[in-house]
Design an enzyme around this catalytic site. Structure first.
Site, PDB file in Angstrom:
ATOM      1  N   HIS A 252       0.841  -1.198   0.000  1.00  0.00           N
ATOM      2  CA  HIS A 252       0.000   0.000   0.000  1.00  0.00           C
ATOM      3  C   HIS A 252       0.881   1.255   0.000  1.00  0.00           C
ATOM      4  O   HIS A 252       2.020   1.215   0.448  1.00  0.00           O
ATOM      5  CB  HIS A 252      -0.864   0.045   1.276  1.00  0.00           C
ATOM      6  CG  HIS A 252      -1.993  -0.937   1.284  1.00  0.00           C
ATOM      7  ND1 HIS A 252      -2.179  -1.845   2.297  1.00  0.00           N
ATOM      8  CD2 HIS A 252      -3.009  -1.133   0.415  1.00  0.00           C
ATOM      9  CE1 HIS A 252      -3.264  -2.563   2.050  1.00  0.00           C
ATOM     10  NE2 HIS A 252      -3.786  -2.157   0.919  1.00  0.00           N
TER      11      HIS A 252
ATOM     12  N   CYS B  39      -3.021   0.639   9.609  1.00  0.00           N
ATOM     13  CA  CYS B  39      -4.128  -0.184   9.093  1.00  0.00           C
ATOM     14  C   CYS B  39      -5.043  -0.703  10.194  1.00  0.00           C
ATOM     15  O   CYS B  39      -6.150  -1.142   9.917  1.00  0.00           O
ATOM     16  CB  CYS B  39      -3.619  -1.308   8.216  1.00  0.00           C
ATOM     17  SG  CYS B  39      -2.480  -2.395   8.990  1.00  0.00           S
TER      18      CYS B  39
HETATM   19  C1  CIR Z   1      -3.800  -7.661   3.511  1.00  0.00           C
HETATM   20  O1  CIR Z   1      -2.930  -8.221   2.840  1.00  0.00           O
HETATM   21  O2  CIR Z   1      -4.733  -7.063   3.001  1.00  0.00           O
HETATM   22  C2  CIR Z   1      -3.698  -7.703   5.016  1.00  0.00           C
HETATM   23  N1  CIR Z   1      -3.150  -8.940   5.452  1.00  0.00           N
HETATM   24  C3  CIR Z   1      -2.845  -6.563   5.506  1.00  0.00           C
HETATM   25  C4  CIR Z   1      -3.463  -5.220   5.253  1.00  0.00           C
HETATM   26  C5  CIR Z   1      -2.653  -4.099   5.759  1.00  0.00           C
HETATM   27  N2  CIR Z   1      -3.327  -2.874   5.548  1.00  0.00           N
HETATM   28  C6  CIR Z   1      -2.737  -1.686   5.516  1.00  0.00           C
HETATM   29  O3  CIR Z   1      -1.539  -1.586   5.609  1.00  0.00           O
HETATM   30  N3  CIR Z   1      -3.518  -0.625   5.330  1.00  0.00           N
END
Ligand code: CIR
Length: 253
Positions: A161, A248
């Site tokens: 991201h 997140c």
């Molecule tokens: C994913 O791969 O979507 C989740 N395991 C981790 C998301 C992390 N989100 C973020 O950094 N905004």
């Protein structure tokens, strides 16, 4: 920008079934719960009201709530997560935001993860990534333009991201990994560049007068000590094993 509220979601017992590319071994649930609780405490100590949503085992990544919505003072945009296994998280977050903001939505074929959206005042950077497509980014741009925001799209090839690489510690100062340090979109900002072996810590979180950072990045911490903010270090080992970071785990507004 000052925040008053945060929304988080408890991690589900099956959170290790979520998506990851980290190759850091299997995460432990009890330790993840403890890290999540410490995170909630840090948000409260920074002055936020924290609403804690129930775990959602049908979506093992759902505690990464940031990806499901983008909230600005004028509205909440319900995202459309790029990963199929996460798409249902959008509908799940909407009832928590509806009491706070008028709701808008990213629509198919657009996809957008909140982790790709960095707001710096009225300027919003949107990563076009494996999760966020240009259609989704342009939909967000149009929704925010109605409220006086200007969006800059930044294509990403290397990171999950945008906020894996780029975060704001002030209205004029960004923390950035080497991958994006010379990007023209951020040329007008002061830049604190993260050393390659501390890249994970680029995902830090400014909450009012405090800066939450992941433990284990001493050189970045030294660089940040020059800024007049209280620094709070948090252990993020289990969150990191699932590709997650400080931003997140919450939606701030
Ligand atoms: C994913 O791969 O979507 C989740 N395991 C981790 C998301 C992390 N989100 C973020 O950094 N905004």
């Amino acid at each position: 920008m000052n925040f008053e509220d945060a929304i988080v979601r408890r991690p589900a017992e099956n959170f290790a079934d979520g998506l990851t590319s980290a190759e850091l071994g299997p995460p432990e649930f009890a330790l993840m719960q403890a890290q999540h609780e410490a995170y909630v405490c840090a948000l409260r100590e920074a002055g936020l009201r924290v609403q804690i949503l129930d775990a959602a085992p049908q979506f093992p990544d759902a505690h990464f709530v940031e990806d499901a919505a983008i909230v600005v003072p004028e509205l909440a945009v319900i995202a459309r997560p790029g990963a199929g296994s996460r798409r249902g998280e959008a509908a799940l977050i909407e009832p928590a935001l509806a009491p706070h903001r008028p709701i808008a939505r990213i629509e198919a074929p657009g996809t957008l993860d909140g982790g790709d959206v960095l707001q710096v005042g009225k300027h919003v950077f949107v990563g076009v990534s494996a999760r966020t497509n240009e259609t989704g980014a342009r939909q967000l741009e149009a929704l925010l333009a109605d409220h006086g925001y200007r969006c800059t799209l930044i294509p990403l090839t290397h990171a999950l991201h945008l906020k894996s690489d780029l975060n704001a510690v002030g209205s004029e100062t960004l923390v950035v990994t080497r991958a994006l340090a010379d990007h023209e979109a951020i040329a007008r900002f002061e830049r604190i560049i993260v050393d390659p072996d501390e890249t994970y810590a680029a995902n830090l979180l400014r909450i009012n007068g405090r800066l939450l950072i992941a433990r284990g990045a001493p050189r970045l911490r030294d660089k940040l000590d020059a800024i007049a903010l209280e620094i709070v270090e948090l252990d993020m080992s289990e969150v990191r094993k699932m590709d997650g970071g400080l931003t997140c785990l919450s939606i701030r507004f």
